[in-house]
Motif scaffolding. Sequence first.
Motif, PDB file in Angstrom:
ATOM      1  N   TYR A 145       0.807  -1.116  -0.057  1.00 25.04           N
ATOM      2  CA  TYR A 145       0.231  -0.029   0.090  1.00 25.04           C
ATOM      3  C   TYR A 145       0.872   1.009  -0.062  1.00 25.04           C
ATOM      4  O   TYR A 145       1.941   1.333   0.875  1.00 25.04           O
ATOM      5  CB  TYR A 145      -0.670  -0.042   1.275  1.00 25.04           C
ATOM      6  CG  TYR A 145      -2.387  -0.965   1.189  1.00 25.04           C
ATOM      7  CD1 TYR A 145      -2.218  -1.970   0.282  1.00 25.04           C
ATOM      8  CD2 TYR A 145      -3.240  -0.496   1.650  1.00 25.04           C
ATOM      9  CE1 TYR A 145      -3.377  -2.620   0.361  1.00 25.04           C
ATOM     10  CE2 TYR A 145      -4.572  -1.108   1.593  1.00 25.04           C
ATOM     11  CZ  TYR A 145      -4.465  -2.450   1.075  1.00 25.04           C
ATOM     12  OH  TYR A 145      -5.714  -3.065   0.746  1.00 25.04           O
ATOM     13  N   ALA A 172      -5.485   3.661   5.044  1.00 30.47           N
ATOM     14  CA  ALA A 172      -5.028   2.585   4.471  1.00 30.47           C
ATOM     15  C   ALA A 172      -5.507   1.533   5.325  1.00 30.47           C
ATOM     16  O   ALA A 172      -5.925   0.376   4.808  1.00 30.47           O
ATOM     17  CB  ALA A 172      -3.591   2.687   4.377  1.00 30.47           C
ATOM     18  N   TYR A 224      -1.172  -0.882  -4.302  1.00 28.06           N
ATOM     19  CA  TYR A 224      -2.384  -0.229  -4.234  1.00 28.06           C
ATOM     20  C   TYR A 224      -2.189   1.267  -3.787  1.00 28.06           C
ATOM     21  O   TYR A 224      -1.484   1.511  -2.647  1.00 28.06           O
ATOM     22  CB  TYR A 224      -3.233  -0.828  -3.082  1.00 28.06           C
ATOM     23  CG  TYR A 224      -4.517  -0.004  -2.810  1.00 28.06           C
ATOM     24  CD1 TYR A 224      -5.661  -0.157  -3.503  1.00 28.06           C
ATOM     25  CD2 TYR A 224      -4.493   0.488  -1.536  1.00 28.06           C
ATOM     26  CE1 TYR A 224      -6.817   0.561  -3.480  1.00 28.06           C
ATOM     27  CE2 TYR A 224      -5.870   1.249  -1.199  1.00 28.06           C
ATOM     28  CZ  TYR A 224      -7.044   1.200  -2.240  1.00 28.06           C
ATOM     29  OH  TYR A 224      -8.178   2.020  -2.114  1.00 28.06           O
ATOM     30  N   VAL A 262      -3.200   4.515  -2.018  1.00 28.57           N
ATOM     31  CA  VAL A 262      -4.207   4.956  -0.835  1.00 28.57           C
ATOM     32  C   VAL A 262      -4.532   6.387  -1.178  1.00 28.57           C
ATOM     33  O   VAL A 262      -3.739   7.293  -1.403  1.00 28.57           O
ATOM     34  CB  VAL A 262      -3.755   4.748   0.494  1.00 28.57           C
ATOM     35  CG1 VAL A 262      -4.814   5.409   1.444  1.00 28.57           C
ATOM     36  CG2 VAL A 262      -3.480   3.078   0.726  1.00 28.57           C
TER      37      VAL A 262
END
Length: 267
Positions: free
Chosen positions: A4, A16, A56, A58
């Motif tokens: 993340y 997150a 990913y 955030v």
Amino acid sequence: MTVYLFDGTMDGLLTAVFDAFALKEQPERLRVGERSSEMQLLAEGDALPLFCERTYHVTTDEEKARRVWTGLEKKLTREALRLISISWLSELRELNTPLFLYICKIFKQGDISRNFADPDVLAVTNIARRVLHEQLRMKQFIRFQKAKDGTYLAVVSPDYNVLPIIIDHFQDRFNDQPWLIYDAKRHYGYYYDGKTVIRVTFEDEATVPFDLRNGKLDADVLSDNDQLFQDLWRTYFKAICIKERMNPRKQLKDMPRRYWKYMTEKN
């Protein structure tokens, strides 16, 4: 491994946590006492780990962050919650993943703040203790100078961002005089006018009437008798020193050299 990526803010970290549960990506094998090898939280710009399978990004959301923090307030004691906030003042990137996993574990397992066998709990707690130690040293080593208008100035450059947690101390101790404590490393400070404390910054630090390198006020704004008091303090500091008992190694341990540039008795 899933990584993340967030913006480096506390709201970003809390977002997150929210997203990890919303997306059901919180590792199922993540248990108290274990450190996950499946997820990491990194700030934008950090180098990705070698075996990163997915990233990913955030998007910080204040409402999501508020909901996570509210949830923590329900699950943790005030002291445990305070240690999380204090650890964040370290500004250490090595804190991001342990704190992220620690908070996730809280929502899965409850209050684990006293389980120091857990590597994430231990990491967050130890970092918070380092910040608290720096806070104590700032209270001991801050030196003020008096300007002609009656304002007292102190310049500091702490390892961690401790100004927010020492200001109450100085407001209580010096509540009858105006003062400014300025963090030269982070380019902000707190000013007390005798009634309220406000956070201050300078648009152009080159124009401020003090030297950020050593914290000294310019001669034309220094009060008429402050130089005398500085000289008296240096004389007193030297007078109480017993040469036969000098222990430079112990002095450096108690008063690290990095603080000396702002200390009257060392300049």
